[in-house]
Design an enzyme around this catalytic site. Structure first.
Site, PDB file in Angstrom:
ATOM      1  CG  HIS A   1      42.922  41.420  33.216  1.00 53.80           C
ATOM      2  ND1 HIS A   1      42.284  42.180  32.273  1.00 53.80           N
ATOM      3  CD2 HIS A   1      43.720  40.549  32.554  1.00 53.80           C
ATOM      4  CE1 HIS A   1      42.681  41.781  31.068  1.00 53.80           C
ATOM      5  NE2 HIS A   1      43.545  40.795  31.209  1.00 53.80           N
TER       6      HIS A   1
ATOM      7  CB  THR B   1      33.526  29.766  39.721  1.00 57.33           C
ATOM      8  OG1 THR B   1      34.709  29.155  39.189  1.00 57.33           O
ATOM      9  CG2 THR B   1      32.328  29.389  38.860  1.00 57.33           C
TER      10      THR B   1
END
Length: 198
Positions: free
Chosen positions: A117, A180
């Site tokens: 999440h 990332t």
């Protein structure tokens, strides 16, 4: 020495970048020979999900269970479970799977269902997390890998990573920075699941 085969089934709704990173990490780190672990299947609720082609290109079995074909969440989840259970999963990984799952589904995979999440839970469960973090004046944001429970975006935290919220950030620029970190921590969290079980 490898133990009995342990299958991972990954559920996606879109491009599948987290799925691809997990599958590539499994290959690179030889999860199959180390723990008997492999990504056995990728399943989507959307036939148009770009991640399906990525998975096929990696030799992973794919399936589509279109949620629009079912009259209820329960009916959809029942068919989804049938497709997942064909692979006898040791772990079911939600990787950008944009469906709220029923309590029955969650209970069926209790202890072997994880999600990622894009916020530092318990902050900002649900949607539009990046814009909400910016609007709230947060100086940091991040991502959480957690066990899935019947309550949305709750469950035990397995891993988190923090990124700064920079002046002038938009939801898009913040999302890219968070992504990332997603690609770093999700494979690690999956690996740790099997290391603990070994």
């Amino acid at each position: 020495m490898a133990t009995a085969q342990k299958n991972i089934v990954i559920l996606i709704s879109g491009g599948g970048s987290n799925m691809a990173v997990i599958a590539r990490t499994a290959e690179k780190e030889a999860w199959r020979s180390r723990w008997g672990v492999q990504v056995a299947a990728v399943i989507s609720n959307k036939a148009s999900a770009g991640g399906l082609e990525l998975a096929k290109g990696m030799g992973i079995a794919t399936a589509v269970v279109p949620h629009t074909a079912y009259a209820s969440r329960e009916a959809f989840d029942a068919e989804l479970m049938a497709q997942i259970d064909r692979h006898s999963p040791a772990l079911v990984v939600l990787a950008g799977f944009m469906r709220i799952l029923t309590p029955g589904f969650v209970a069926h995979y209790a202890g072997r269902l994880i999600n990622i999440h894009p916020s530092l839970l318990p902050a900002f469960p649900g949607l539009h997390t990046h814009q909400r973090a910016i609007d709230a004046g947060c100086t940091v944001a991040g991502v959480t890998v957690h066990q899935v429970t019947a309550e949305l975006d709750h469950g035990e935290t397995l891993a988190q990573a923090v990124v700064p919220v920079l002046p002038g950030d938009t939801a898009e620029t913040l999302a890219a920075r968070v992504l990332t970190q997603e690609h770093l921590i999700y494979p690690k969290a999956v690996r740790a699941f099997f290391e603990r079980a070994a």
